[in-house]
Design a protein around this motif. Sequence first.
Motif, PDB file in Angstrom:
ATOM      1  N   LEU A   1      -5.953   7.487  -7.882  1.00 26.18           N
ATOM      2  CA  LEU A   1      -5.794   6.131  -7.339  1.00 26.18           C
ATOM      3  C   LEU A   1      -6.309   6.128  -5.918  1.00 26.18           C
ATOM      4  O   LEU A   1      -5.917   6.980  -5.112  1.00 26.18           O
ATOM      5  CB  LEU A   1      -4.319   5.719  -7.369  1.00 26.18           C
ATOM      6  CG  LEU A   1      -3.951   4.451  -6.584  1.00 26.18           C
ATOM      7  CD1 LEU A   1      -4.560   3.224  -7.231  1.00 26.18           C
ATOM      8  CD2 LEU A   1      -2.431   4.301  -6.475  1.00 26.18           C
TER       9      LEU A   1
ATOM     10  N   LEU B   1       1.956  -4.099  -6.923  1.00 21.90           N
ATOM     11  CA  LEU B   1       1.185  -5.312  -6.680  1.00 21.90           C
ATOM     12  C   LEU B   1       1.730  -6.447  -7.536  1.00 21.90           C
ATOM     13  O   LEU B   1       2.328  -6.205  -8.591  1.00 21.90           O
ATOM     14  CB  LEU B   1      -0.293  -5.078  -7.019  1.00 21.90           C
ATOM     15  CG  LEU B   1      -1.062  -4.154  -6.076  1.00 21.90           C
ATOM     16  CD1 LEU B   1      -2.440  -3.826  -6.654  1.00 21.90           C
ATOM     17  CD2 LEU B   1      -1.218  -4.783  -4.702  1.00 21.90           C
TER      18      LEU B   1
ATOM     19  N   MET C   1      -8.301   2.722 -10.149  1.00 17.87           N
ATOM     20  CA  MET C   1      -7.504   3.758 -10.795  1.00 17.87           C
ATOM     21  C   MET C   1      -8.365   4.392 -11.873  1.00 17.87           C
ATOM     22  O   MET C   1      -8.868   3.716 -12.773  1.00 17.87           O
ATOM     23  CB  MET C   1      -6.218   3.203 -11.386  1.00 17.87           C
ATOM     24  CG  MET C   1      -5.243   4.302 -11.763  1.00 17.87           C
ATOM     25  SD  MET C   1      -3.515   3.793 -11.589  1.00 17.87           S
ATOM     26  CE  MET C   1      -2.727   5.416 -11.655  1.00 17.87           C
TER      27      MET C   1
ATOM     28  N   TYR D   1      -7.802   3.288  -2.606  1.00 16.78           N
ATOM     29  CA  TYR D   1      -8.018   1.934  -2.104  1.00 16.78           C
ATOM     30  C   TYR D   1      -9.443   1.808  -1.608  1.00 16.78           C
ATOM     31  O   TYR D   1      -9.897   2.591  -0.776  1.00 16.78           O
ATOM     32  CB  TYR D   1      -7.027   1.626  -0.976  1.00 16.78           C
ATOM     33  CG  TYR D   1      -5.589   1.573  -1.436  1.00 16.78           C
ATOM     34  CD1 TYR D   1      -5.028   0.390  -1.891  1.00 16.78           C
ATOM     35  CD2 TYR D   1      -4.794   2.721  -1.429  1.00 16.78           C
ATOM     36  CE1 TYR D   1      -3.715   0.336  -2.317  1.00 16.78           C
ATOM     37  CE2 TYR D   1      -3.481   2.676  -1.863  1.00 16.78           C
ATOM     38  CZ  TYR D   1      -2.940   1.485  -2.300  1.00 16.78           C
ATOM     39  OH  TYR D   1      -1.643   1.442  -2.742  1.00 16.78           O
TER      40      TYR D   1
ATOM     41  N   THR E   1       1.738   0.623  -8.168  1.00 11.99           N
ATOM     42  CA  THR E   1       1.178  -0.009  -6.975  1.00 11.99           C
ATOM     43  C   THR E   1       2.083  -1.083  -6.394  1.00 11.99           C
ATOM     44  O   THR E   1       1.921  -1.464  -5.241  1.00 11.99           O
ATOM     45  CB  THR E   1      -0.174  -0.645  -7.293  1.00 11.99           C
ATOM     46  OG1 THR E   1      -0.008  -1.665  -8.297  1.00 11.99           O
ATOM     47  CG2 THR E   1      -1.160   0.411  -7.820  1.00 11.99           C
TER      48      THR E   1
ATOM     49  N   LEU F   1       0.374   0.804 -14.082  1.00  8.09           N
ATOM     50  CA  LEU F   1      -0.366   0.605 -12.832  1.00  8.09           C
ATOM     51  C   LEU F   1       0.366  -0.392 -11.939  1.00  8.09           C
ATOM     52  O   LEU F   1       0.466  -0.208 -10.723  1.00  8.09           O
ATOM     53  CB  LEU F   1      -1.785   0.125 -13.138  1.00  8.09           C
ATOM     54  CG  LEU F   1      -2.754  -0.044 -11.966  1.00  8.09           C
ATOM     55  CD1 LEU F   1      -4.196   0.150 -12.433  1.00  8.09           C
ATOM     56  CD2 LEU F   1      -2.645  -1.408 -11.299  1.00  8.09           C
ATOM     57  N   THR F   2       0.880  -1.465 -12.556  1.00  7.61           N
ATOM     58  CA  THR F   2       1.618  -2.476 -11.785  1.00  7.61           C
ATOM     59  C   THR F   2       2.863  -1.871 -11.145  1.00  7.61           C
ATOM     60  O   THR F   2       3.164  -2.120  -9.977  1.00  7.61           O
ATOM     61  CB  THR F   2       2.012  -3.653 -12.690  1.00  7.61           C
ATOM     62  OG1 THR F   2       0.842  -4.196 -13.306  1.00  7.61           O
ATOM     63  CG2 THR F   2       2.709  -4.744 -11.903  1.00  7.61           C
TER      64      THR F   2
ATOM     65  N   ARG G   1       0.852  -1.188   0.000  1.00  5.65           N
ATOM     66  CA  ARG G   1       0.000   0.000   0.000  1.00  5.65           C
ATOM     67  C   ARG G   1       0.889   1.240   0.000  1.00  5.65           C
ATOM     68  O   ARG G   1       1.897   1.293   0.698  1.00  5.65           O
ATOM     69  CB  ARG G   1      -0.908   0.038   1.242  1.00  5.65           C
ATOM     70  CG  ARG G   1      -1.992  -1.026   1.249  1.00  5.65           C
ATOM     71  CD  ARG G   1      -2.753  -1.008   2.563  1.00  5.65           C
ATOM     72  NE  ARG G   1      -3.632   0.134   2.677  1.00  5.65           N
ATOM     73  CZ  ARG G   1      -4.898   0.140   2.281  1.00  5.65           C
ATOM     74  NH1 ARG G   1      -5.416  -0.941   1.718  1.00  5.65           N
ATOM     75  NH2 ARG G   1      -5.647   1.199   2.435  1.00  5.65           N
ATOM     76  N   ILE G   2       0.493   2.221  -0.779  1.00  2.85           N
ATOM     77  CA  ILE G   2       1.226   3.478  -0.809  1.00  2.85           C
ATOM     78  C   ILE G   2       0.896   4.247   0.466  1.00  2.85           C
ATOM     79  O   ILE G   2      -0.265   4.316   0.871  1.00  2.85           O
ATOM     80  CB  ILE G   2       0.848   4.293  -2.056  1.00  2.85           C
ATOM     81  CG1 ILE G   2       1.157   3.498  -3.333  1.00  2.85           C
ATOM     82  CG2 ILE G   2       1.582   5.626  -2.080  1.00  2.85           C
ATOM     83  CD1 ILE G   2       0.681   4.160  -4.598  1.00  2.85           C
TER      84      ILE G   2
ATOM     85  N   LEU H   1      -8.542  -1.918  -5.314  1.00  2.00           N
ATOM     86  CA  LEU H   1      -8.299  -0.506  -5.577  1.00  2.00           C
ATOM     87  C   LEU H   1      -8.905  -0.112  -6.915  1.00  2.00           C
ATOM     88  O   LEU H   1      -9.230  -0.953  -7.755  1.00  2.00           O
ATOM     89  CB  LEU H   1      -6.797  -0.180  -5.534  1.00  2.00           C
ATOM     90  CG  LEU H   1      -5.847  -0.874  -6.510  1.00  2.00           C
ATOM     91  CD1 LEU H   1      -5.880  -0.235  -7.902  1.00  2.00           C
ATOM     92  CD2 LEU H   1      -4.423  -0.833  -5.980  1.00  2.00           C
TER      93      LEU H   1
END
Length: 467
Positions: A383, A269, A325, A385, A267, A263-264, A92-93, A323
């Motif tokens: 973005l 993730l 985006m 969550y 994040t 996006l990857t 998580r950011i 999440l």
Amino acid sequence: MEEEEEEEPAPARAAPLRCSRMQLQRSSVCSRAYFVVVMVFFHVYIVNVIGLLLYVHYNNGPAGSEGDAPLPAPDPGASPRPAEDSAQSLPRIEGIRVGHVQQVSLGPDRALAMRTLSLKPLLFEIPGFLSEEECRVVVQLAQLKGLMESRTTAESSQLSLSTEEVFSLLDLDQDGLLQTSELLSHSRSRDGTWLNPDNLRQILSGLEACPTGVLTLQDFRRVYDQSQRLGKLRSRFQQRNTHTWLHQGPGSHRVLQALRNRLTSLTRLPAALVELSEPLQVIRYESGDFSDAHHDSGSSHSQSGCAHSGNTSALRQVTCRYLTMLFYLSSVEEGGDTTFPVADNRTYEEQALIQDGADLTDTQQTCGRSNLRVRPAAGAALLWYNHLSDGRGWMGELDEYSLRGDCPVTRGVKWAAHSWVNVDPDHQQQARYQRRVAQGHGSRSGMEEHRQPLSHSDPHRDPHQDL
């Protein structure tokens, strides 16, 4: 005699010289030993500090300062990774505080500023996430595929049923006690107007809180009456726009693959989670088009399962989106703001969504009263969550502060796109789903089946969550 007196002082002067030389030698040895010890401790300290910094860098999730290197973008042509490659934690950011700006690196020569807009929900804005050319290509691809109408209006009529009649209809064995299985049997049908998914969620929560595990008529009356009052907030959900879905996997346009890879990297993730999530949804809002406030993801429940992971044993399926985006593909002349009605409220209560007789989820009437509104700007991205952390690094409960909508466009046209990352709160169920997909990756048709968007007509989910 004088010669003897003159010779006596000579030995006395020589003795101090020998003593002095010995003292200098001892002092020199001690100084060198002390210096060596100090340098050893200094180097050990430096090594420990470097090790601590490396540990924090690789365990704290995404980059939060300038100079952080992005993760390598996933190969668009690579097969989905097996479940074992997906760690049982979701980075998580860190938001730090509202207004905090941190630099994020999305490529060798691409660093962008990401600003924290709210902490509840954890929401960020990234100007310049897409180039003008990328915005144009996504819009044209959507036009090429064709857009379908998304129109949801409030129910025009309601059945007049008393609480006692509803209880009797749900009490399938007519024993005067309402059990979970009896209540959830209605969730397999969407043809009722007196018990919508929001009512059902409220009643299930009340049943779980009951020590006996069943509801008597008296218990049901209390829970049901409360659910009717609160359920009206979202049972009146409305929207008007047009949309389409664009796949971002192998064989898709390079711009679509680049957005997914970006996006990857942002994040951090696991690539498998992003690759197996829903396609990109592109939406067009013309003058007067809007979307009432809603949650993008469904609330997890002991009797519910995620639609994307195929948990057929669950009595009720919901959409599980870790999440969201949001990409702004165009600016808007007037209106069309993205609204977060309860962002950073001290507390969240559904009753508080009605203020002075006005419903804060009704974006046509109350957009100006929202806690946070974001003006669309071409190329920018939001973005946030939809879920909290479970405290163990995985996806937890729905963040109710993530309630969001779209104010009506009053002049011009608004183009936007949504990218969701689907995660099952049960990481073992998520891992099983990823293994099934990885095993069936040999056939392209099998992969396309897993990447289909969650349909509006799915009878197990709320109709307004595919926005």
